[in-house]
Motif scaffolding. Structure first.
Motif, PDB file in Angstrom:
ATOM      1  N   GLY A 224      35.854  40.282  29.947  1.00 16.90           N
ATOM      2  CA  GLY A 224      36.749  39.128  29.963  1.00 16.90           C
ATOM      3  C   GLY A 224      38.207  39.532  29.817  1.00 16.90           C
ATOM      4  O   GLY A 224      39.090  38.992  30.509  1.00 16.90           O
ATOM      5  N   LEU A 225      38.480  40.497  28.925  1.00 16.98           N
ATOM      6  CA  LEU A 225      39.860  40.961  28.754  1.00 16.98           C
ATOM      7  C   LEU A 225      40.378  41.645  30.020  1.00 16.98           C
ATOM      8  O   LEU A 225      41.529  41.439  30.433  1.00 16.98           O
ATOM      9  CB  LEU A 225      39.919  41.920  27.565  1.00 16.98           C
ATOM     10  N   VAL A 227      39.349  41.101  33.149  1.00 19.25           N
ATOM     11  CA  VAL A 227      39.571  40.070  34.178  1.00 19.25           C
ATOM     12  C   VAL A 227      40.858  39.304  33.882  1.00 19.25           C
ATOM     13  O   VAL A 227      41.660  39.022  34.789  1.00 19.25           O
ATOM     14  CB  VAL A 227      38.361  39.121  34.233  1.00 19.25           C
ATOM     15  N   PHE A 228      41.103  39.013  32.622  1.00 22.27           N
ATOM     16  CA  PHE A 228      42.316  38.265  32.267  1.00 22.27           C
ATOM     17  C   PHE A 228      43.575  39.069  32.583  1.00 22.27           C
ATOM     18  O   PHE A 228      44.530  38.548  33.169  1.00 22.27           O
ATOM     19  CB  PHE A 228      42.270  37.905  30.787  1.00 22.27           C
ATOM     20  N   LEU A 229      43.557  40.351  32.200  1.00 24.60           N
ATOM     21  CA  LEU A 229      44.726  41.187  32.476  1.00 24.60           C
ATOM     22  C   LEU A 229      44.939  41.369  33.979  1.00 24.60           C
ATOM     23  O   LEU A 229      46.086  41.398  34.458  1.00 24.60           O
ATOM     24  CB  LEU A 229      44.566  42.544  31.789  1.00 24.60           C
ATOM     25  N   SER A 230      43.836  41.500  34.726  1.00 25.15           N
ATOM     26  CA  SER A 230      43.962  41.634  36.184  1.00 25.15           C
ATOM     27  C   SER A 230      44.561  40.381  36.798  1.00 25.15           C
ATOM     28  O   SER A 230      45.462  40.457  37.655  1.00 25.15           O
ATOM     29  CB  SER A 230      42.591  41.932  36.799  1.00 25.15           C
ATOM     30  N   MET A 231      44.103  39.240  36.362  1.00 24.31           N
ATOM     31  CA  MET A 231      44.643  37.982  36.886  1.00 24.31           C
ATOM     32  C   MET A 231      46.108  37.817  36.487  1.00 24.31           C
ATOM     33  O   MET A 231      46.927  37.334  37.285  1.00 24.31           O
ATOM     34  CB  MET A 231      43.817  36.809  36.378  1.00 24.31           C
ATOM     35  N   LEU A 232      46.445  38.223  35.275  1.00 21.18           N
ATOM     36  CA  LEU A 232      47.834  38.116  34.838  1.00 21.18           C
ATOM     37  C   LEU A 232      48.739  39.029  35.655  1.00 21.18           C
ATOM     38  O   LEU A 232      49.851  38.630  36.080  1.00 21.18           O
ATOM     39  CB  LEU A 232      47.920  38.471  33.352  1.00 21.18           C
TER      40      LEU A 232
END
Length: 306
Positions: A224-225, A227-232
């Motif tokens: 989850g972390l 994926v979040f950093l990639s999206m950010l």
């Protein structure tokens, strides 16, 4: 001078856990101030005075005989059929006996719930520790315990019987809230009698996670972390491409006036420009020398002709 001493009335027997108490209404003598005492006997084959180490119901002044077993005395076995009687005495006068209906402890006792329940949540389990409803004496009946448990808003399940006062509920779901109650049964083996007690109060506890669940949770958090950093990062890159002019404007440093000029603008009377002219040393003009090394053949003929 009484014609006859009245007998005690309204006898009551309390059998709760290990407590065994006979009580009755006191005898009233009206205006006679002489003290009234009572005598209690029990029957097992024949009548005996209720008198042993720690228990004495001979010539007592209170309308109560507590014959509960203690560490020093046990008057009779809990499976015996016992009859009791009591009478009043005033000096040399005695009343008729008041006979109490016979009883058997194992048949008539009321059992309370287990005490001091302590629950330790484990990895998908609950460890339950508690005390018996009362202390069992040697050669007395024993207890069997049942645990009623259920996942909150789920179906109730029963586990038992257990002889031990330490019980572990296994195969529970991790990180779930379970509610439970404990129940005790008094078992009299000789007479094959089971006296169930009430359920304890409801208490709820949450199980902890096991090793597999912990690993799954760590993996899920890491994914989850990521994926979040990639999206950010993708969102930041898209915004920079879309608004790069604005970003360039925000991060471009504004032009600044040289310090000497700023001081001159503040006070033009100061000879700052003259000082600058004196400090600046004149430079010689720079010249470049050009030499013709070769001409193309046609241009050379033109030059010679001219």
């Amino acid at each position: 001078s009484l014609p006859q001493l009245p007998a005690p009335r309204d006898p009551k027997i309390l059998l709760y856990n290990a407590k065994q108490v006979l009580s009755w209404d006191p005898v009233s003598l009206g205006n006679d101030s002489r003290p009234v005492v009572y005598q209690v006997q029990y029957k097992f084959g024949m009548w005996y005075d209720v008198k042993s180490t720690g228990v004495n119901c001979m010539n007592i002044t209170t309308p109560e005989c507590d014959f509960s077993p203690n560490s020093n005395s046990v008057l009779w076995e809990p499976e015996w059929e016992i009859s009791l009687r009591v009478r009043a005495k005033v000096e040399d006068l005695v009343s008729p006996w008041l006979t109490v209906p016979s009883f058997r402890y194992c048949w008539n006792v009321t059992i309370g719930p287990p005490r001091n329940i302590w629950v330790t949540p484990g990895e998908g389990s609950l460890i339950i520790r508690f005390s018996s409803p009362f202390d069992i004496h040697a050669h007395w009946p024993h207890f069997l315990y049942y645990v009623h448990y259920w996942e909150k808003a789920g179906i109730q399940q029963v586990k038992g019987p257990f002889r031990s006062t330490s019980i572990e509920l296994n195969d529970l779901k991790p990180l779930r809230e379970y509610c439970l109650q404990v129940k005790a049964h008094l078992v009299c083996k000789k007479s094959n009698v089971f006296r169930p007690g009430p359920l304890s109060d409801v208490s709820c506890y949450q199980t902890t996670m096991d090793a597999t669940t912990k690993l799954q949770q760590v993996i899920m958090i890491a994914v989850g972390l990521f994926v979040f950093l990639s999206m950010l990062a993708a969102a930041c890159f898209f915004l920079v491409l879309k608004y790069r002019g604005l970003v360039k404007y925000w991060f471009h440093s504004p032009p600044s006036i040289p310090l000497q000029i700023e001081e001159y603008l503040k006070d033009p009377t100061q000879p700052i420009l003259d000082a600058l002219d004196k400090d600046s040393s004149p430079k010689d003009d720079a010249w470049d020398s050009v030499s013709i090394v070769s001409f193309p053949e046609k241009e050379q003929e033109d030059v010679l002709q001219s």
